[in-house]
Design a protein around this motif. Structure first.
Motif, PDB file in Angstrom:
ATOM      1  N   GLN A   1      78.525  13.194  90.052  1.00  0.00           N
ATOM      2  CA  GLN A   1      77.184  13.762  90.161  1.00  0.00           C
ATOM      3  C   GLN A   1      76.173  12.650  89.937  1.00  0.00           C
TER       4      GLN A   1
ATOM      5  N   ASP B   1      71.729  11.969  89.814  1.00  0.00           N
ATOM      6  CA  ASP B   1      70.339  12.395  89.962  1.00  0.00           C
ATOM      7  C   ASP B   1      69.718  11.578  91.084  1.00  0.00           C
TER       8      ASP B   1
ATOM      9  N   GLY C   1      66.209  16.703  91.178  1.00  0.00           N
ATOM     10  CA  GLY C   1      67.467  17.261  91.647  1.00  0.00           C
ATOM     11  C   GLY C   1      68.671  16.365  91.454  1.00  0.00           C
ATOM     12  N   THR C   2      69.841  16.995  91.470  1.00  0.00           N
ATOM     13  CA  THR C   2      71.117  16.316  91.273  1.00  0.00           C
ATOM     14  C   THR C   2      72.041  16.625  92.443  1.00  0.00           C
ATOM     15  N   LEU C   3      72.736  15.585  92.916  1.00  0.00           N
ATOM     16  CA  LEU C   3      73.711  15.739  93.999  1.00  0.00           C
ATOM     17  C   LEU C   3      75.113  15.717  93.405  1.00  0.00           C
TER      18      LEU C   3
ATOM     19  N   ARG D   1      76.799  14.332 102.984  1.00  0.00           N
ATOM     20  CA  ARG D   1      75.744  14.005 102.019  1.00  0.00           C
ATOM     21  C   ARG D   1      74.371  14.234 102.638  1.00  0.00           C
TER      22      ARG D   1
ATOM     23  N   ALA E   1      73.371  18.018 102.685  1.00  0.00           N
ATOM     24  CA  ALA E   1      73.012  18.585 101.381  1.00  0.00           C
ATOM     25  C   ALA E   1      71.630  18.136 100.933  1.00  0.00           C
ATOM     26  N   LEU E   2      71.240  16.919 101.292  1.00  0.00           N
ATOM     27  CA  LEU E   2      69.949  16.385 100.847  1.00  0.00           C
ATOM     28  C   LEU E   2      68.798  16.765 101.769  1.00  0.00           C
TER      29      LEU E   2
ATOM     30  N   ARG F   1      66.799  19.470 102.698  1.00  0.00           N
ATOM     31  CA  ARG F   1      66.486  20.842 102.289  1.00  0.00           C
ATOM     32  C   ARG F   1      65.954  21.681 103.447  1.00  0.00           C
TER      33      ARG F   1
ATOM     34  N   TYR G   1      79.386  18.514  99.435  1.00  0.00           N
ATOM     35  CA  TYR G   1      78.265  18.112  98.581  1.00  0.00           C
ATOM     36  C   TYR G   1      77.378  19.314  98.267  1.00  0.00           C
TER      37      TYR G   1
ATOM     38  N   TYR H   1      73.477  19.889  96.527  1.00  0.00           N
ATOM     39  CA  TYR H   1      72.260  19.366  95.897  1.00  0.00           C
ATOM     40  C   TYR H   1      71.561  20.529  95.206  1.00  0.00           C
TER      41      TYR H   1
ATOM     42  N   GLU I   1      68.359  21.862  92.613  1.00  0.00           N
ATOM     43  CA  GLU I   1      67.012  21.506  92.179  1.00  0.00           C
ATOM     44  C   GLU I   1      66.425  22.671  91.382  1.00  0.00           C
TER      45      GLU I   1
END
Length: 687
Positions: free
Chosen positions: A182, A184, A189-191, A219, A222-223, A225, A251, A253, A255
């Motif tokens: 994981q 940040d 937010g954290t992935l 990846r 997931a990032l 949005r 993945y 993400y 928030e």
């Protein structure tokens, strides 16, 4: 002693479960139902059996629904018994039947889930010997004599062998998994990375407030949005643990909104259980091929759920064209015959037929063939008999929509799919490809009718007539290939691989034609290439039939190995080697529309099992089988192929072949030699 099991009307469990299954799809948080007809279970089902008792017998009755019981035509008053445990969730009754010969008729009504019945006594047990009907036209007079008519069929059952294992409570297995890392990635937010493509339920521990969740097979997805295919929002007023609906992802993400907190994030991985002692296996001298086989097996396991689905992110539906390949791969991996039957039943649904399966003409034709394939691998004639009435009404629908020449031509409400193609190809008019599939469907009907002892010679005649028309209409002596289609009364002379490889696979092309097709089409670089694993399945099988395993090995390493080199942990819906970076993620005009775990991507399982290990049944259910192993450029290979009677083990290097047989009688073919494999014995041959 017979064992009691839950029973229901055939197909109703699959129709009901399929509706739940097919309506789990979401896009951007919105529910996304399938666009084809969805049937429902029969709300009232009558179960019937004649019994002969030498003494009176008390039976315990459990049902899912409300119960009506008649003994010898007379309605009985039965009183529920109190549950003996808190987990009881269905009405239970106890009833005493006097000695003698009796007719039991029990009606169960349930609008919500399929009416189901469980009876257990000293000699009376619910099982497949009971009959079921949804349309009771019988009545019994005061003398116990039945009048009228009714459509009674053997009741269906599966693995629910306790009064507490209600069919409507069926669930797949789960186990808890943690992310492998994981990070940040933003101020808020954290992935999370779970290490590879997976499927299950995200669990948020100790959430207080609101949490926004964005899923990705990559990846990048997931990032993103604004464009990721699936997302969730969870909210808890007081600190507690929360879980999402099932999703596919690698993945995640997350928030939190301002002031919101959570303690931890993990998942419940959901999976269908498999008997590993009865599963296929493969190892060889080429490490990349080993990785391809393992990844294909993982892809199959992810897409084998309550039914065989297409892709775990999108669409999460049962599609007949995807499913027929899943069945074939399954026969060489897990041999889960129950999932095959469930999927075939669910795809077919109920009468009356108002559209093609999944609305796709070719998918209807695959559905017919899948039943014969199932029989060939399992020897289960009872399933063919169960499906026969639905095969007939489905074929009646097909034939009612053929043109004056007896050919299948797409009508306005039909979807003619064939494949996703990257080159211009019309799908209107009379496609040669569709006629070959229709021919095979009618051949299937003829074979199944003969198997069941039903006089239906017209199916064989129709298939032969169509076979001749296809050759006369579409074969080009100049191009040495089958041409694409008739459009507006004129021949579209385009040459594609689709009808030509199916002419070989489905027995339309004879030996000389097969050789010509291989040279003029299948090995011709000027013919447009296939870019989906869906049709590469058939393309590479065609090459294997021609004995070109060395080329197929190179193709698997280039195509499926190419996906691995791009970082795939399961195989994709489509792969175009010339694409780069995030181009591999896009499809349907959406940046992440492509499925990165798609059932039809797992075809190396089938190709390796049938054409490298070389195992296939020659009589239904592996009563007799053939082993024709081929290294195809490998130094050595070893593997197992599951059968109904056990596994066939093959070990081969450049000097020797060893086969440990199953219970059927096998034939090992090495060059021009044929060596008999007696049931359950081992044979070693040097060559």
């Amino acid at each position: 002693m017979n064992k009691a099991t839950w029973i229901w009307y055939p197909g109703d469990f699959e129709v009901w479960l399929g509706n739940i299954f097919n309506n789990r799809r979401t896009e951007r948080g919105a529910m996304f139902p399938p666009f084809w007809k969805q049937d429902s279970h029969w709300p009232t089902v009558e179960f019937s059996k004649k019994v002969m008792l030498t003494e009176e017998e008390t039976v315990d009755i459990t049902c899912e629904g409300q119960l009506n019981l008649a003994l010898d035509g007379k309605l009985q008053r039965i009183v529920p018994i109190p549950p003996d445990r808190d987990t009881a969730a269905a009405p239970r009754f106890r009833f005493t039947i006097p000695a003698g010969e009796h007719q039991l008729n029990l009606k169960v009504w349930n609008q919500t889930t399929p009416p189901a019945l469980f009876i257990d006594g000293k000699t009376i047990h619910t099982d497949s010997s009971w009959l079921a009907t949804y349309e009771d036209k019988l009545w019994i007079d005061e003398n116990g004599v039945a009048h009228g008519s009714g459509i009674y069929v053997p009741a269906a059952s599966w693995c629910f062998d306790s009064p507490d294992t209600f069919p409507s409570h069926y669930r797949l297995y789960r186990k808890e998994l943690r992310p492998v890392s994981q990070k940040d990635v933003t101020a808020r937010g954290t992935l999370y990375d779970f290490g590879r493509e997976t499927f299950g339920y995200l669990k948020v521990i100790g959430l207080q407030g609101i949490l926004h969740i964005y899923y990705g097979e990559s990846r990048e997805e997931a990032l993103d949005r604004d464009h990721c295919e699936t997302l969730d929002t969870l909210g808890c007023m007081e600190r507690s643990d929360c879980a999402t609906a099932s999703k596919a992802f690698r993945y995640v993400y997350v928030e939190p909104e301002d002031g919101s907190t959570y303690d931890d994030l993990l998942m419940d991985y959901e999976y269908a259980p498999h008997d590993l002692s009865h599963s296929g296996s493969f190892q060889c001298s080429d490490e990349e091929l080993n990785r391809i086989w393992d990844t294909a097996a993982y892809t199959m396991d992810l897409t084998t759920r309550e039914f065989f689905m297409d892709g775990i992110k999108r669409d999460r539906w049962t599609w007949s064209g995807d499913a027929i390949q899943s069945y074939l791969m399954n026969y060489y991996l897990r041999f889960d015959s129950e999932c095959v039957k469930r999927t075939i039943r669910q795809l077919r649904g109920k009468d009356p037929v108002t559209a093609h399966i999944n609305t796709i003409m070719d998918y209807t034709f695959y559905w017919f063939k899948s039943i014969l394939d199932y029989y060939q691998y399992t020897g289960d004639v009872a399933f063919v008999r169960e499906m026969w009435p639905r095969m007939e009404t489905m074929m009646d629908y097909v034939l009612s929509r053929t043109n004056d020449d007896g050919m299948a031509e797409g009508l306005p409400d039909d979807w003619i799919f064939v494949d996703w193609v990257d080159f211009p190809m019309h799908k209107r008019g009379i496609l040669c490809f569709e006629q070959i599939l229709l021919m095979k469907s009618m051949e299937t009907m003829a074979v199944c009718a003969k198997l069941l002892g039903i006089n239906k010679s017209d199916y064989r005649i129709r298939s032969e007539v169509l076979r001749n028309k296809i050759k006369q209409t579409f074969w080009s002596y100049e191009q040495k290939a089958y041409q694409h289609a008739i459009e507006d009364g004129k021949m579209n002379r385009q040459i594609t691989k689709f009808p030509n490889m199916f002419a070989i696979l489905y027995g339309l092309a004879y030996e000389e034609e097969r050789r010509e097709i291989m040279q003029s089409v299948m090995l011709n670089p000027d013919v447009d290439p296939i870019t989906t694993p869906y049709m590469r399945f058939y393309e590479l099988e065609t090459l294997c039939i021609a004995g070109m395993q060395e080329q197929v090995l190179k193709e698997m390493k280039t195509y499926w190995g190419g996906m691995l080199r791009e970082g795939a942990t399961s195989f994709w819906e489509k792969y175009v080697p010339s694409e780069t970076g995030t181009q591999h993620l896009a499809m349907y005009g959406r940046p992440y529309g492509k499925s990165l775990c798609h059932a039809w991507g797992a075809s190396p399982i089938y190709l390796v099992g049938k054409y490298f290990l070389g195992v296939q049944p020659t009589k239904p259910g592996y009563a007799e089988y053939m082993v024709r192993p081929c290294l195809g450029g490998l130094e050595w290979m070893e593997g197992d192929v599951p059968t109904p009677q056990g596994k066939i083990h093959i070990k081969m290097d450049r000097k020797q072949i060893t086969v440990c047989g199953a219970e059927g009688r096998g034939t090992l073919i090495v060059g021009n030699r044929q060596i008999t494999i007696e049931p359950g014995t081992e044979v070693s041959v040097s060559y």
